[in-house]
Design a protein around this motif. Structure first.
Motif, mmCIF file in Angstrom:
data_model
loop_
_atom_site.group_PDB
_atom_site.id
_atom_site.type_symbol
_atom_site.label_atom_id
_atom_site.label_comp_id
_atom_site.label_asym_id
_atom_site.label_seq_id
_atom_site.Cartn_x
_atom_site.Cartn_y
_atom_site.Cartn_z
ATOM 1 N N HIS A 141 0.598 0.717 -4.188
ATOM 2 C CA HIS A 141 1.875 1.234 -4.689
ATOM 3 C C HIS A 141 2.356 0.263 -5.765
ATOM 4 O O HIS A 141 2.899 -0.793 -5.477
ATOM 5 C CB HIS A 141 2.891 1.339 -3.554
ATOM 6 C CG HIS A 141 4.051 2.212 -3.879
ATOM 7 N ND1 HIS A 141 4.984 1.890 -4.825
ATOM 8 C CD2 HIS A 141 4.415 3.413 -3.381
ATOM 9 C CE1 HIS A 141 5.889 2.842 -4.892
ATOM 10 N NE2 HIS A 141 5.563 3.787 -4.020
ATOM 11 N N LYS B 34 3.691 -2.314 5.230
ATOM 12 C CA LYS B 34 2.690 -1.899 4.260
ATOM 13 C C LYS B 34 2.281 -3.029 3.322
ATOM 14 O O LYS B 34 1.491 -2.836 2.439
ATOM 15 C CB LYS B 34 3.214 -0.717 3.452
ATOM 16 C CG LYS B 34 3.391 0.539 4.305
ATOM 17 C CD LYS B 34 3.788 1.718 3.469
ATOM 18 C CE LYS B 34 5.266 1.656 3.192
ATOM 19 N NZ LYS B 34 5.763 2.837 2.486
ATOM 20 N N ILE C 104 -9.898 -1.116 0.218
ATOM 21 C CA ILE C 104 -9.056 -0.154 -0.490
ATOM 22 C C ILE C 104 -9.493 -0.121 -1.952
ATOM 23 O O ILE C 104 -10.214 -0.997 -2.418
ATOM 24 C CB ILE C 104 -7.560 -0.509 -0.399
ATOM 25 C CG1 ILE C 104 -7.284 -1.842 -1.098
ATOM 26 C CG2 ILE C 104 -7.088 -0.533 1.034
ATOM 27 C CD1 ILE C 104 -5.832 -2.081 -1.378
ATOM 28 N N LEU D 85 0.834 -1.199 0.000
ATOM 29 C CA LEU D 85 0.000 0.000 0.000
ATOM 30 C C LEU D 85 0.866 1.245 0.000
ATOM 31 O O LEU D 85 1.999 1.238 0.478
ATOM 32 C CB LEU D 85 -0.914 0.009 1.225
ATOM 33 C CG LEU D 85 -1.965 -1.082 1.281
ATOM 34 C CD1 LEU D 85 -2.807 -0.915 2.536
ATOM 35 C CD2 LEU D 85 -2.844 -1.051 0.060
ATOM 36 N N LYS D 86 0.316 2.329 -0.512
ATOM 37 C CA LYS D 86 1.009 3.609 -0.477
ATOM 38 C C LYS D 86 1.123 4.071 0.964
ATOM 39 O O LYS D 86 0.292 3.732 1.808
ATOM 40 C CB LYS D 86 0.245 4.645 -1.291
ATOM 41 C CG LYS D 86 0.253 4.367 -2.770
ATOM 42 C CD LYS D 86 -0.515 5.411 -3.527
ATOM 43 C CE LYS D 86 -0.490 5.120 -5.007
ATOM 44 N NZ LYS D 86 -1.287 6.086 -5.765
ATOM 45 N N LEU E 104 -1.680 5.300 4.415
ATOM 46 C CA LEU E 104 -2.934 4.573 4.568
ATOM 47 C C LEU E 104 -2.977 3.740 5.840
ATOM 48 O O LEU E 104 -4.037 3.377 6.313
ATOM 49 C CB LEU E 104 -3.166 3.659 3.359
ATOM 50 C CG LEU E 104 -3.423 4.392 2.056
ATOM 51 C CD1 LEU E 104 -3.468 3.411 0.898
ATOM 52 C CD2 LEU E 104 -4.717 5.164 2.128
ATOM 53 N N ASP F 53 -4.950 3.010 -4.177
ATOM 54 C CA ASP F 53 -4.204 2.945 -2.926
ATOM 55 C C ASP F 53 -3.005 2.008 -2.988
ATOM 56 O O ASP F 53 -2.212 1.949 -2.060
ATOM 57 C CB ASP F 53 -5.124 2.481 -1.785
ATOM 58 C CG ASP F 53 -6.282 3.432 -1.561
ATOM 59 O OD1 ASP F 53 -6.107 4.640 -1.820
ATOM 60 O OD2 ASP F 53 -7.355 2.969 -1.134
#
Length: 93
Positions: free
Chosen positions: A62, A26, A56, A14-15, A18, A60
């Motif tokens: 990455h 992440k 999500i 995830l970015k 969040l 969201d």
């Protein structure tokens, strides 16, 4: 509408921002693919250290840090047979 790029069981990144904490891992696993919301693909994801799932959107994720979901390619040659063979079906009289 866009199609899901990831499937259930894929690990994604995830970015930042969040997870509310910079030190939190992440990486998470996709638990399910949800219906599109105004053209945005949605997923339910779960972190290994949590006992609940988060919702999500594809925005969201990455994309650069997420390992590519390389699905195995099926070899297609000219002699490929269909999965359903009508000659193998028997009917009762």
């Amino acid at each position: 509408m866009s199609r899901p790029n990831y499937k259930v069981g894929d690990t994604i990144v995830l970015k930042s921002g969040l997870t509310r904490t910079a030190k939190v891992e992440k990486r998470c696993r996709i638990a399910s693919v949800l219906p599109n919301d105004h053209g945005h693909v949605q997923y339910r994801v779960q972190f290994a250290a949590e006992n609940f799932e988060r919702r999500i959107t594809e925005a969201d994720i990455h994309v650069v840090e997420t390992p590519s979901a390389a699905s195995p390619e099926v070899a297609t040659d000219g002699a490929a047979e269909p999965w359903l063979k009508f000659s193998g079906i028997r009917t009762g009289k």
